[in-house]
Design a protein around this motif. Structure first.
Motif, short mmCIF file in Angstrom:
data_model
loop_
_atom_site.label_atom_id
_atom_site.label_comp_id
_atom_site.label_asym_id
_atom_site.label_seq_id
_atom_site.Cartn_x
_atom_site.Cartn_y
_atom_site.Cartn_z
N LEU A 199 -10.93 14.63 -1.84
CA LEU A 199 -10.91 15.50 -0.66
C LEU A 199 -10.89 14.62 0.59
N ALA A 214 -8.50 21.54 -3.70
CA ALA A 214 -8.78 20.10 -3.57
C ALA A 214 -7.78 19.32 -4.42
N GLN A 251 -13.41 21.07 3.25
CA GLN A 251 -12.39 22.00 2.78
C GLN A 251 -12.28 23.08 3.84
#
Ligand code: ADP
Ligand code: MG
Length: 489
Positions: free
Chosen positions: A101, A143, A106
């Motif tokens: 990531l 991800a 996120q």
């Protein structure tokens, strides 16, 4: 194909019955050519890191730009799931560190998701439907993927999936058994496929579920739940729920308590094991992404999407029942996939609806399964099934012969008319011809005829069988009965 849901199965423990309580968080990949905030491709199966833009790689100074198609598909999914569309929603950063990531967060939706409460009807074979509540649907980024099995000492990162749009569909804790959970996932998949917002391909990871499971004494307060992460098949979902519920019952009956935690399902042992203790929302320090404005939707857009919605599975079930006189169970089986419906409606033209549905769900699905064929590789065209049923309806062939013909159709893709003609399988419906068969049977079985006439009526079936045998299954059974009866008076 549709499997029945039994009535609430309890887990029977030493201290009595326990009820399972299940809530699912389904991650459905939005069917879109490009990612949620970048123009990179979403194509599956590309070499690692081929579908990565500067935004997905989180290069400094890059700005996310929202993908309109993904917004529209989330709205469409919300409407199809009877849900409230929120005209105001916000994209938040959910902060956590993970090697795959690169942003360090996120982009997701937290307090203000694009879709609010909704509901979904699940179907069972007893004709009882159950409504499952939906809590919300929000949009978020997928991800990347860490690959640990490519090199003896190194791990690799594949960012192809990074930033792909997911809809997270969160159910209320309304499910009560692994079967209900399976039916719910299947129905979600069916609906999303109908409206083309997700391809529902679980093997490719386009649809996966986190399963929250707790147990309680019937009607007691909700128990503490555990969440089993990232299950990508309906079988695993059912297995994991069953295992987890039994594990919890055993702990509780031995005087223990359940720790709220995140668990993993081991597909090789069928067990769940602890992954981490439950994180709370504040651990992620959610805050609105300063790179993205709140999303405000206009009624025009929502109305347009609503008006363009295709016929949905539940509506279709009703229509198939009224239009073709089939049972609700059969209608549900057919409606599971759009291709089934298309096939059925082509095969059923001018034919008996029930007869066609029976041929399709038992004979055709049976042969496909036996031969390990996908429906798309089905060698029997709907026109040929239609013709076969026509031959049965107009009594050219008997139901029994039809099964043989069907087998040949499956193997050769030939038309049933051609097969019947080639092999001379037409049913004998000529009285005189059948009389000849009947006379032969009577002459060859004088003793049995005596017995029959002196009261042993059970022998009638024997005579019918003999006539069918010497006619090679081609004599019309109704006529055989009739003629035998009159001759054996
Ligand atoms: P989180 O975001 O922390 O995972 P949510 O409140 O959004 O928590 O709930 C996630 C899922 O857990 C929902 O699908 C919900 O239905 C389910 N759930 C909540 N409480 C329970 C419970 N006691 N037993 C089983 N499932 C539950
Ligand atoms: Mg969760």
């Amino acid at each position: 194909m549709t499997k029945s849901i039994e009535k609430t199965p309890y887990i029977i423990g030493k201290t009595g019955d326990w009820e399972m309580v299940i809530g699912l968080e389904i991650h459905a990949q939005v069917l879109s050519n490009s990612k949620l905030f970048s123009g990179a491709s979403t194509e599956f199966g590309k070499d690692p890191n081929q579908n990565v833009s500067l935004i997905d790689a989180a290069m400094p100074g890059m700005l996310p730009v929202i993908n309109k198609v993904c917004i529209e598909k989330a709205i469409k999914s919300g409407i199809a799931l009877n849900a409230k569309i929120n005209k105001f929603s916000v994209f938040d950063r959910k902060n956590y560190f993970y090697a795959d990531l690169p942003q360090g967060y996120q982009i997701s939706q937290y307090k203000d998701p694009i879709v609010g409460e909704g509901s979904l009807k699940i179907n069972n074979s007893n004709g009882e439907d159950k409504i499952i509540g939906i809590e919300r649907i929000h949009l978020e980024q997928d991800a990347g993927k860490s690959l640990h099995d490519q090199h003896p000492s190194k791990s690799f990162i594949d960012l192809n999936r990074t930033g792909v749009a997911l809809m997270e569909i969160v159910s209320k804790p309304d499910l009560r058994s692994p079967e209900e959970a399976a039916a719910y996932v299947k129905k979600i998949r069916t609906v999303l496929r109908y409206i083309e917002t997700c391809d529902g391909n679980m093997e490719e990871g386009s649809l996966r579920a986190d399963c929250n499971v707790s147990v309680r004494k019937p009607n007691a307060e909700l128990g503490t739940r555990c969440e089993i992460k990232n299950l990508n098949s309906i079988k695993f979902i059912s297995q994991a729920i069953q295992y987890e519920a039994e594990r919890q019952v055993e702990i509780l009956e031995n005087g223990g308590t359940i720790d709220q935690e995140t668990r993993l399902f081991d597909t090789s042992t069928g067990e769940t094991r602890s992954m981490r203790s439950k994180e709370d929302a504040h651990d992620y320090r959610y805050f609105p992404d300063p790179d993205l404005l709140p999303l405000e939707l206009k009624d025009d857009l929502i109305n347009k999407i609503q008006n363009d919605l295709p016929e949905l599975p539940d509506q279709l079930v009703e229509r198939l029942i009224t239009e073709y006189g089939i049972t609700k169970y059969d209608a549900n089986v057919i409606v599971e996939e759009k291709e089934y419906v298309k096939y059925y409606e082509n095969a059923v033209k001018n034919r008996d609806g029930k007869l066609v549905v029976n041929w399709m769900t038992s004979e055709l699905f049976g042969l496909l399964k036996k031969n390990n064929f996908e429906f798309s590789a089905n060698p029997i065209s709907p026109e040929h099934l239609n013709q076969l049923v026509e031959l049965i309806e107009d009594k050219t062939i008997s139901g029994k012969i039809a099964k043989d013909v069907f087998g040949i159709m499956f193997d050769t893709s030939k038309s049933p008319k051609a097969i019947v003609k080639e092999q001379g399988l037409e049913q004998v419906t000529d009285d005189n011809a059948i009389e000849v068969f009947v006379d032969e049977v009577i002459n060859n079985n004088k003793d049995k005829v005596e017995e029959y006439l002196s009261g042993k009526e059970k022998l009638f079936g024997f005579f019918v069988g003999q006539v069918m045998k010497i006619s090679q299954g081609k004599a019309n059974p109704g006529l055989v009965n009739q003629i035998l009866k009159s001759k054996l008076k």
